[in-house]
Design an enzyme around this catalytic site. Structure first.
Site, short mmCIF file in Angstrom:
data_model
loop_
_atom_site.label_atom_id
_atom_site.label_comp_id
_atom_site.label_asym_id
_atom_site.label_seq_id
_atom_site.Cartn_x
_atom_site.Cartn_y
_atom_site.Cartn_z
N TYR A 45 94.81 84.99 56.48
CA TYR A 45 95.02 85.65 55.18
C TYR A 45 94.86 87.16 55.33
O TYR A 45 95.69 87.93 54.83
CB TYR A 45 94.03 85.09 54.17
CG TYR A 45 94.17 85.67 52.78
CD1 TYR A 45 95.14 85.20 51.90
CD2 TYR A 45 93.34 86.69 52.34
CE1 TYR A 45 95.26 85.73 50.62
CE2 TYR A 45 93.45 87.23 51.06
CZ TYR A 45 94.42 86.74 50.21
OH TYR A 45 94.55 87.28 48.94
N SER B 126 95.32 93.00 49.49
CA SER B 126 93.93 92.56 49.30
C SER B 126 93.02 93.53 50.02
O SER B 126 93.41 94.09 51.07
CB SER B 126 93.73 91.17 49.87
OG SER B 126 92.34 90.85 49.90
P1 NDP Z 1 96.67 82.27 41.66
O1 NDP Z 1 96.54 81.18 42.66
O2 NDP Z 1 95.80 82.26 40.47
O3 NDP Z 1 98.20 82.42 41.19
C1 NDP Z 1 99.17 82.48 42.20
C2 NDP Z 1 100.51 82.77 41.58
O4 NDP Z 1 101.45 82.87 42.66
C3 NDP Z 1 100.98 81.68 40.68
O5 NDP Z 1 101.76 82.25 39.66
C4 NDP Z 1 101.83 80.82 41.61
O6 NDP Z 1 102.87 80.11 40.97
C5 NDP Z 1 102.45 81.88 42.47
N1 NDP Z 1 102.89 81.34 43.73
C6 NDP Z 1 102.15 80.73 44.69
N2 NDP Z 1 102.94 80.34 45.71
C7 NDP Z 1 104.19 80.70 45.37
C8 NDP Z 1 105.45 80.56 45.98
N3 NDP Z 1 105.59 79.95 47.16
N4 NDP Z 1 106.54 81.06 45.35
C9 NDP Z 1 106.42 81.65 44.14
N5 NDP Z 1 105.26 81.80 43.50
C10 NDP Z 1 104.16 81.33 44.11
O7 NDP Z 1 96.42 83.60 42.51
P2 NDP Z 1 95.89 85.05 42.07
O8 NDP Z 1 96.41 85.43 40.77
O9 NDP Z 1 94.45 85.08 42.35
O10 NDP Z 1 96.60 85.91 43.23
C11 NDP Z 1 97.73 86.71 43.02
C12 NDP Z 1 97.88 87.63 44.21
O11 NDP Z 1 96.70 88.43 44.34
C13 NDP Z 1 98.05 86.92 45.54
O12 NDP Z 1 98.95 87.63 46.35
C14 NDP Z 1 96.66 86.96 46.13
O13 NDP Z 1 96.68 86.86 47.53
C15 NDP Z 1 96.19 88.31 45.65
N6 NDP Z 1 94.74 88.52 45.63
C16 NDP Z 1 93.92 87.73 44.86
C17 NDP Z 1 92.57 87.97 44.84
C18 NDP Z 1 91.62 87.14 44.04
O14 NDP Z 1 90.39 87.26 44.25
N7 NDP Z 1 92.07 86.32 43.11
C19 NDP Z 1 91.97 89.06 45.63
C20 NDP Z 1 92.91 89.83 46.36
C21 NDP Z 1 94.25 89.56 46.36
P3 NDP Z 1 102.69 78.56 40.52
O15 NDP Z 1 101.78 78.65 39.31
O16 NDP Z 1 104.05 78.08 40.21
O17 NDP Z 1 102.03 77.88 41.67
#
Ligand code: NDP
Length: 252
Positions: A161, A147
């Site tokens: 975070y 991030s």
């Molecule tokens: P979402 O919350 O939209 O999606 C998260 C995804 O991660 C889902 O597929 C979820 O699966 C999965 N997930 C969460 N916890 C677990 C776990 N314990 N084990 C396996 N899978 C898990 O998040 P984003 O798409 O926004 O984020 C994706 C990545 O990008 C993250 O690492 C986030 O920190 C990073 N990020 C996001 C930003 C943003 O503004 N959106 C900015 C910068 C970084 P399930 O559906 O089964 O819960």
């Protein structure tokens, strides 16, 4: 042999948290470049299996695996399941992550949730890289979604975070050194505010954030997936140990 429009044909990618958000866009994009795709989910079985089906209909292999990244002990079993199913593993995309946050010392802070953030965002990523590294071939790729908050975040309530994303950036530099001799590259993509369930556009906070973004808007998941595809692809062969920021100028 790789076709020009399918530069990653024949390769196998594992995308954690591929059920929705950025991970789903990455899974679709890598499949469009020709990879077979294994994606994981924690609780979204239906959406993950639907996406695997959608991707398989495009002519590559795809499958969804339940794997809680908050349980580092689960990582070797996930890698084994992917190898059993697909026969190889070339590209690991550590995308799964969670966000929770409170200002330090806030009595309302949920300590268990903060511990879990650390397990999912840091320990789970490290465990999966440890489990996958022995199987990655020459030319293998590891891309972790960090991030822009690893470097700077001008608001309170996000120290845990931010620290988790700085940790994976530091791991990335170390892993690049560890795996360079085997021709494996290791990088992070550091997104800024991207419209997903984790960070929905349209809230009051989103308005505040947008005022600080040079481009004045949230990013799209596809814009992050494009950066991952670059780092996963042959044109990034001399890029390792680095962070590619995709934040619309949030940190400018
Ligand atoms: P979402 O919350 O939209 O999606 C998260 C995804 O991660 C889902 O597929 C979820 O699966 C999965 N997930 C969460 N916890 C677990 C776990 N314990 N084990 C396996 N899978 C898990 O998040 P984003 O798409 O926004 O984020 C994706 C990545 O990008 C993250 O690492 C986030 O920190 C990073 N990020 C996001 C930003 C943003 O503004 N959106 C900015 C910068 C970084 P399930 O559906 O089964 O819960």
């Amino acid at each position: 042999m790789a076709h020009a429009s399918k530069p990653l044909a024949g390769k196998v990618a594992l995308v954690t948290g591929g059920s929705r958000g950025i991970g789903a866009a990455v899974a679709r994009r890598l499949a469009a470049e020709g990879t077979d795709v294994a994606l994981t989910y924690a609780s979204s079985k239906g959406p993950a299996e639907a996406l695997a089906k959608e991707i398989a209909a495009t002519g590559v292999r795809a499958a969804a695996f339940a794997a809680d990244q908050g349980d580092p002990a689960a990582a070797p079993g996930l890698v084994r399941a992917v190898l059993d199913r697909f026969g190889r593993l070339d590209i690991l995309v550590n995308n799964a992550g969670v966000f929770v946050g409170w200002p330090v010392g806030d009595p309302a802070a949920d300590g268990a949730a903060l511990e879990r953030l650390s397990s999912v965002n840091v320990a789970g990523v490290a465990a999966l890289v440890r489990a996958a590294a022995p199987f990655l071939p020459e030319g293998g790729r590891i891309v972790t979604i960090g991030s822009c908050m690893a470097e700077r975040f001008p608001f309170p309530g996000a120290a845990d975070y931010c620290a988790s994303k700085a940790a994976v950036a530091a791991y990335t530099r170390g892993w690049a050194r560890d795996l360079g001799a085997r021709g494996i590259t290791v990088n992070t993509v550091q997104p800024g505010p991207i419209e997903t369930d984790m960070n929905p556009d349209g809230t009051d906070f989103a308005k505040t954030l947008k005022a600080t973004i040079a481009l004045g808007r949230y990013g799209r998941t596809e814009e992050v997936a494009a950066a991952v595809a670059f780092l996963a692809g042959p044109e990034a062969s001399y890029v390792t140990g680095s962070a590619l920021t995709v934040d619309g100028g949030f940190n400018a």
